[in-house]
Design an enzyme around this catalytic site. Structure first.
Site, PDB file in Angstrom:
ATOM      1  N   CYS A  13      -5.053  -2.455   3.388  1.00 43.88           N
ATOM      2  CA  CYS A  13      -4.226  -1.245   3.347  1.00 43.88           C
ATOM      3  C   CYS A  13      -2.767  -1.703   3.340  1.00 43.88           C
ATOM      4  O   CYS A  13      -2.488  -2.889   3.455  1.00 43.88           O
ATOM      5  CB  CYS A  13      -4.519  -0.378   4.572  1.00 43.88           C
ATOM      6  SG  CYS A  13      -3.962   1.333   4.396  1.00 43.88           S
ATOM      7  N   LYS A  44     -12.698   9.090   5.346  1.00 44.22           N
ATOM      8  CA  LYS A  44     -11.663   8.924   6.369  1.00 44.22           C
ATOM      9  C   LYS A  44     -10.841  10.204   6.446  1.00 44.22           C
ATOM     10  O   LYS A  44     -10.207  10.608   5.468  1.00 44.22           O
ATOM     11  CB  LYS A  44     -10.785   7.736   6.000  1.00 44.22           C
ATOM     12  CG  LYS A  44      -9.668   7.488   6.992  1.00 44.22           C
ATOM     13  CD  LYS A  44      -9.010   6.147   6.712  1.00 44.22           C
ATOM     14  CE  LYS A  44      -7.783   5.949   7.580  1.00 44.22           C
ATOM     15  NZ  LYS A  44      -7.094   4.694   7.268  1.00 44.22           N
ATOM     16  N   GLU A  47     -17.227  11.848  -1.076  1.00 44.16           N
ATOM     17  CA  GLU A  47     -16.428  10.626  -1.014  1.00 44.16           C
ATOM     18  C   GLU A  47     -17.318   9.400  -0.784  1.00 44.16           C
ATOM     19  O   GLU A  47     -17.117   8.351  -1.390  1.00 44.16           O
ATOM     20  CB  GLU A  47     -15.397  10.715   0.123  1.00 44.16           C
ATOM     21  CG  GLU A  47     -14.163  11.553  -0.197  1.00 44.16           C
ATOM     22  CD  GLU A  47     -13.128  10.763  -1.004  1.00 44.16           C
ATOM     23  OE1 GLU A  47     -13.426   9.636  -1.433  1.00 44.16           O
ATOM     24  OE2 GLU A  47     -12.027  11.297  -1.207  1.00 44.16           O
ATOM     25  N   LYS A  98     -14.924   7.962   9.682  1.00 49.68           N
ATOM     26  CA  LYS A  98     -13.851   7.713  10.641  1.00 49.68           C
ATOM     27  C   LYS A  98     -12.997   8.954  10.786  1.00 49.68           C
ATOM     28  O   LYS A  98     -12.612   9.502   9.762  1.00 49.68           O
ATOM     29  CB  LYS A  98     -13.025   6.547  10.109  1.00 49.68           C
ATOM     30  CG  LYS A  98     -11.806   6.237  10.910  1.00 49.68           C
ATOM     31  CD  LYS A  98     -11.044   5.132  10.238  1.00 49.68           C
ATOM     32  CE  LYS A  98      -9.753   4.951  11.013  1.00 49.68           C
ATOM     33  NZ  LYS A  98      -8.807   4.167  10.304  1.00 49.68           N
TER      34      LYS A  98
END
Ligand code: PBG
Length: 322
Positions: free
Chosen positions: A120, A195, A232, A247
């Protein structure tokens, strides 16, 4: 009144009976410990919003990993705390940048520990967003190219698996293609596939020194969307993810259970910083029994469908047992 014929309490009378019929069983091998690693500091830095968690100085990482491994932890996710931030997070793309150095140090210190570098940009950009900005927005496709390069840097450094967490469209496919082209076809991808844009990441941002300008609503998911959460994860499986993830964990047990029913892949869940802080602070205030709360929440996340659990309690659980 007639006596009940069926009495579930019959099997709850002794500890031996209760463990005999326990459904969700746990072992340390299914836990991953997240670790914060700060460059250019001499001392471990306590994190006020996560009592008991420290930023480990980079030079102490080998010793820290050896000690964690002795406690029985087998897998770690590494988050860098960078002192070399810029607009694009360019430090992550360097063979001698913090991401690559952490992976190399971990592999050298404990060769059989499973190291997951977080792929990230938020810990390495001055604006704190997970990608590269254009006209005030995170540019999806430019960020995906960067994530793919970062994953190759991490794999070159020896990572057996990478964990992209930026929530960009197409990131898993791009990373898979780039890893394969670089000869890393055996390096796996654990995708942060579902997420949510969650309030429970609050302590993490303080922990990593992430100065987020704005919010992540334009790329992370709306917490109210369960169908989209499934979509997703299914998309990431089709793009080549080897492990999927939900998450945060505890507020999303329904999502975990639904994804579990939709995929044959291993499924992970991340008990995030805010979930950790809730338990720690409540226990400090005397409101609940910490040992029991840890086991009940981590156990429930497992019961709901997670094969793998990322938790800041991993070391405690590995050391003290369930
Ligand atoms: C992004 C990332 C975040 C977390 C893990 N990876 C922060 C975010 O999305 O804002 C949060 C983990 C936690 O709260 O424990 N690199």
């Amino acid at each position: 009144m007639p006596l009940p014929i069926t009495r579930p309490r019959r099997l709850r009378r002794t500890a031996a009976l209760r463990t005999l019929v326990r459904e969700a069983r746990h072992e340390s091998a299914q836990l991953i410990l997240p670790i914060f690693v700060e460059e250019d500091v001499d001392e471990a830095q306590p994190i006020a919003s996560m009592p008991g968690v420290f930023r480990v100085p980079e030079r102490d990482l080998p010793r820290e990993l050896e000690s964690i491994a002795r406690d029985g932890v087998r897998s770690v996710v590494l988050f860098g705390v960078s002192h070399n931030k810029d607009e694009t997070g360019s430090d992550t793309l360097r063979a001698d940048g913090l991401v690559a150095r952490m992976v190399r140090a971990a592999r050298d210190a404990v060769p059989d520990i499973v190291v997951f570098p977080d792929i990230c940009f938020d810990e390495y950009t001055t604006h704190g967003h997970c990608g590269i900005l254009r006209n005030g927005e995170v540019d999806n496709d430019a960020t995906v190219q960067g994530l793919a390069r970062q994953a190759v840097v991490a794999a070159d450094a020896g990572a057996p698996i990478v964990a992209p967490s930026a929530m960009m469209d197409g990131q898993v496919a791009a990373i898979r293609t780039a890893l394969d082209a670089a000869g890393h076809e055996s390096v796996a991808i654990m995708s942060y596939s579902t997420k949510f844009a969650s309030a429970f990441y609050g302590p993490f941002r303080a922990a990593t020194g992430c100065d987020l300008q704005g919010d992540r609503l334009a790329y992370q998911m709306d917490p109210m969307n369960a169908r989209e959460a499934l979509r997703e994860s299914v998309m990431d499986e089709a793009e080549g993810a080897d492990i999927l993830m939900v998450k945060p964990a505890l507020p999303y047990l329904d999502v975990l259970a639904r994804i579990r029913a939709e995929t044959l892949l291993p499924l992970a869940a991340y008990q995030v910083s805010g979930e950790y802080a809730m338990i720690r602070f409540a226990a400090q205030a005397g409101a609940l029994d910490e040992d029991r709360a840890i086991r009940e929440t981590v156990g429930a996340i497992h019961r709901a469908g997670a094969d793998i659990i990322l938790t800041y309690f991993a070391r405690t659980l590995a050391r003290d047992g369930w």
